[in-house]
Motif scaffolding. Structure first.
Motif, PDB file in Angstrom:
ATOM      1  N   MET A   1       0.823  -1.208   0.000  1.00 19.90           N
ATOM      2  CA  MET A   1       0.000   0.000   0.000  1.00 19.90           C
ATOM      3  C   MET A   1       0.855   1.255   0.000  1.00 19.90           C
ATOM      4  N   LYS A   2       2.120   1.138   0.366  1.00 16.07           N
ATOM      5  CA  LYS A   2       2.989   2.311   0.414  1.00 16.07           C
ATOM      6  C   LYS A   2       3.634   2.618  -0.943  1.00 16.07           C
ATOM      7  N   LYS A   3       3.424   1.740  -1.915  1.00 19.37           N
ATOM      8  CA  LYS A   3       3.973   1.968  -3.248  1.00 19.37           C
ATOM      9  C   LYS A   3       3.018   2.823  -4.068  1.00 19.37           C
ATOM     10  N   ASP A   4       3.590   3.739  -4.853  1.00 15.35           N
ATOM     11  CA  ASP A   4       2.756   4.585  -5.700  1.00 15.35           C
ATOM     12  C   ASP A   4       2.129   3.786  -6.832  1.00 15.35           C
ATOM     13  N   GLU A   5       2.844   2.798  -7.328  1.00 14.39           N
ATOM     14  CA  GLU A   5       2.329   1.972  -8.431  1.00 14.39           C
ATOM     15  C   GLU A   5       2.487   0.508  -8.066  1.00 14.39           C
ATOM     16  N   ARG A   6       1.401  -0.230  -8.172  1.00 11.56           N
ATOM     17  CA  ARG A   6       1.432  -1.654  -7.809  1.00 11.56           C
ATOM     18  C   ARG A   6       0.934  -2.482  -8.982  1.00 11.56           C
ATOM     19  N   HIS A   7       1.880  -3.019  -9.718  1.00 10.63           N
ATOM     20  CA  HIS A   7       1.573  -3.896 -10.845  1.00 10.63           C
ATOM     21  C   HIS A   7       2.338  -5.191 -10.639  1.00 10.63           C
ATOM     22  N   TYR A   8       1.619  -6.301 -10.648  1.00  8.56           N
ATOM     23  CA  TYR A   8       2.225  -7.594 -10.373  1.00  8.56           C
ATOM     24  C   TYR A   8       1.972  -8.535 -11.543  1.00  8.56           C
ATOM     25  N   LYS A   9       3.012  -9.245 -11.940  1.00 11.73           N
ATOM     26  CA  LYS A   9       2.913 -10.194 -13.040  1.00 11.73           C
ATOM     27  C   LYS A   9       3.562 -11.503 -12.629  1.00 11.73           C
ATOM     28  N   ALA A  10       2.815 -12.595 -12.743  1.00  8.48           N
ATOM     29  CA  ALA A  10       3.344 -13.913 -12.385  1.00  8.48           C
ATOM     30  C   ALA A  10       2.421 -14.997 -12.930  1.00  8.48           C
ATOM     31  N   ASP A  11       2.933 -16.209 -12.941  1.00 15.32           N
ATOM     32  CA  ASP A  11       2.136 -17.348 -13.389  1.00 15.32           C
ATOM     33  C   ASP A  11       0.914 -17.542 -12.500  1.00 15.32           C
ATOM     34  N   LYS A  12       1.103 -17.371 -11.185  1.00 13.01           N
ATOM     35  CA  LYS A  12       0.002 -17.430 -10.216  1.00 13.01           C
ATOM     36  C   LYS A  12       0.194 -16.289  -9.228  1.00 13.01           C
ATOM     37  N   ILE A  13      -0.886 -15.617  -8.875  1.00  9.71           N
ATOM     38  CA  ILE A  13      -0.838 -14.541  -7.886  1.00  9.71           C
ATOM     39  C   ILE A  13      -1.957 -14.772  -6.881  1.00  9.71           C
ATOM     40  N   GLY A  14      -1.623 -14.641  -5.602  1.00  6.61           N
ATOM     41  CA  GLY A  14      -2.637 -14.873  -4.575  1.00  6.61           C
ATOM     42  C   GLY A  14      -2.628 -13.826  -3.480  1.00  6.61           C
ATOM     43  N   ILE A  15      -3.768 -13.657  -2.854  1.00 10.31           N
ATOM     44  CA  ILE A  15      -3.945 -12.804  -1.688  1.00 10.31           C
ATOM     45  C   ILE A  15      -4.266 -13.709  -0.501  1.00 10.31           C
ATOM     46  N   ILE A  16      -3.517 -13.591   0.580  1.00  8.39           N
ATOM     47  CA  ILE A  16      -3.798 -14.355   1.800  1.00  8.39           C
ATOM     48  C   ILE A  16      -4.045 -13.346   2.916  1.00  8.39           C
ATOM     49  N   CYS A  17      -5.210 -13.427   3.536  1.00 10.27           N
ATOM     50  CA  CYS A  17      -5.569 -12.419   4.528  1.00 10.27           C
ATOM     51  C   CYS A  17      -6.527 -13.002   5.553  1.00 10.27           C
ATOM     52  N   PRO A  18      -6.648 -12.348   6.705  1.00  5.92           N
ATOM     53  CA  PRO A  18      -7.617 -12.790   7.704  1.00  5.92           C
ATOM     54  C   PRO A  18      -9.007 -12.243   7.386  1.00  5.92           C
ATOM     55  N   ILE A  19     -10.004 -12.898   7.914  1.00  5.85           N
ATOM     56  CA  ILE A  19     -11.364 -12.387   7.801  1.00  5.85           C
ATOM     57  C   ILE A  19     -11.547 -11.243   8.797  1.00  5.85           C
ATOM     58  N   PHE A  20     -12.404 -10.293   8.452  1.00  4.79           N
ATOM     59  CA  PHE A  20     -12.713  -9.207   9.377  1.00  4.79           C
ATOM     60  C   PHE A  20     -14.195  -8.908   9.263  1.00  4.79           C
ATOM     61  N   GLU A  21     -14.914  -9.145  10.342  1.00  5.02           N
ATOM     62  CA  GLU A  21     -16.366  -8.983  10.342  1.00  5.02           C
ATOM     63  C   GLU A  21     -16.997  -9.759   9.184  1.00  5.02           C
ATOM     64  N   LEU A  22     -16.521 -11.014   9.014  1.00  4.50           N
ATOM     65  CA  LEU A  22     -17.035 -11.968   8.032  1.00  4.50           C
ATOM     66  C   LEU A  22     -16.878 -11.497   6.593  1.00  4.50           C
ATOM     67  N   ASP A  23     -15.867 -10.697   6.327  1.00  2.00           N
ATOM     68  CA  ASP A  23     -15.630 -10.216   4.972  1.00  2.00           C
ATOM     69  C   ASP A  23     -14.140 -10.000   4.774  1.00  2.00           C
ATOM     70  N   LEU A  24     -13.736  -9.723   3.529  1.00  2.78           N
ATOM     71  CA  LEU A  24     -12.370  -9.298   3.308  1.00  2.78           C
ATOM     72  C   LEU A  24     -12.166  -7.962   4.021  1.00  2.78           C
ATOM     73  N   PRO A  25     -11.041  -7.773   4.676  1.00  2.00           N
ATOM     74  CA  PRO A  25     -10.797  -6.482   5.330  1.00  2.00           C
ATOM     75  C   PRO A  25     -10.823  -5.341   4.314  1.00  2.00           C
ATOM     76  N   ASP A  26     -11.321  -4.195   4.726  1.00  2.38           N
ATOM     77  CA  ASP A  26     -11.363  -3.040   3.829  1.00  2.38           C
ATOM     78  C   ASP A  26      -9.976  -2.692   3.302  1.00  2.38           C
ATOM     79  N   TYR A  27      -8.965  -2.862   4.136  1.00  2.00           N
ATOM     80  CA  TYR A  27      -7.590  -2.555   3.731  1.00  2.00           C
ATOM     81  C   TYR A  27      -7.163  -3.438   2.570  1.00  2.00           C
ATOM     82  N   VAL A  28      -7.554  -4.706   2.618  1.00  2.00           N
ATOM     83  CA  VAL A  28      -7.233  -5.648   1.545  1.00  2.00           C
ATOM     84  C   VAL A  28      -8.031  -5.298   0.286  1.00  2.00           C
TER      85      VAL A  28
END
Length: 229
Positions: A1-28
């Motif tokens: 989140m501290k990067k001005d530009e976030r572009h990711y390229k890969a064969d597989k990309i994943g997000i791993i995060c905790p649940i927050f109030e039964l949803d994805l966290p707003d930050y995520v």
């Protein structure tokens, strides 16, 4: 989140995060909205402690609103470190029965095989989610701001300022001072305090002297992750 530009390229990309109030966290969600992912296999793994409330289906709906989709979304049951609700000493006792390492291996095998699946929400989880939403509609969130108080055990080490992902804490005269403008209630400051000096003030904690951090992540690694630009 501290990067001005976030572009990711890969064969597989994943997000791993905790649940927050039964949803994805707003930050995520903000991270996903403002990042681009160049891949043909995108996955999300959500950790939860008691109920996931069918979060996988809602995560796919969220991606759909952005014109995106995931090939794989699943959950994994781990310790719940929401000290608003849970006694971490009791949670630690549940750890062996959750067989986390075995479940991680199953998730990894799915991703290695590029399995396509969105976890199905059972009637039980749907019912729990509806009940939770009704509760929050009637009563509001379980917490309110200001969240934390700092007691006399504080030694002014500044650990809380370094683990906060949003930079909400500063030291003044050797004492933490909170600015809740960007606070996301991740509770990192309370869990990381070496003297257990940071307590929730908006609710009565089940065990205010019990804290937790994943044993596979060192405090130094957590601080370094917050420093990265």
């Amino acid at each position: 989140m501290k990067k001005d530009e976030r572009h990711y390229k890969a064969d597989k990309i994943g997000i791993i995060c905790p649940i927050f109030e039964l949803d994805l966290p707003d930050y995520v969600k903000d991270f996903i909205r403002t990042s681009t992912f160049e891949t043909d296999y995108f996955y999300i793994i959500v950790t939860y402690g008691m109920h996931h409330g069918g979060v996988a289906e809602r995560a796919q709906e969220f991606l759909g609103e952005l014109g995106r989709k995931a090939q794989y979304i699943n959950t994994i049951n781990m310790l719940d470190n929401a000290i608003i609700v849970f006694d971490m000493e009791e949670q630690k006792k549940l750890d062996p029965g959750k067989k986390v390492d075995e479940h991680i291996a199953l998730l990894k095998a799915d991703i290695d095989a590029r399995k396509e699946m969105i976890e199905f929400a059972t009637d039980e989880e749907k019912t729990f989610y509806r009940g939770f939403m009704k509760y929050t509609e009637d009563n509001g969130r379980m917490y309110s701001f200001p969240l934390y108080g700092v007691n006399e055990d504080c030694i002014g080490c500044g650990t809380c300022t370094r683990v906060c992902p949003r930079g909400c804490i500063r030291l003044e005269n050797g004492r933490p001072v909170y600015d809740y403008t960007d606070c996301i209630n991740c509770m990192a400051c309370a869990h990381a305090c070496p003297k257990l000096a940071i307590k929730l003030t908006c609710v009565k904690e089940p065990n205010p002297n019990a804290r937790y951090r994943n044993p596979n992540i060192t405090l130094a690694e957590l601080i370094q992750a917050n420093r990265q630009n």
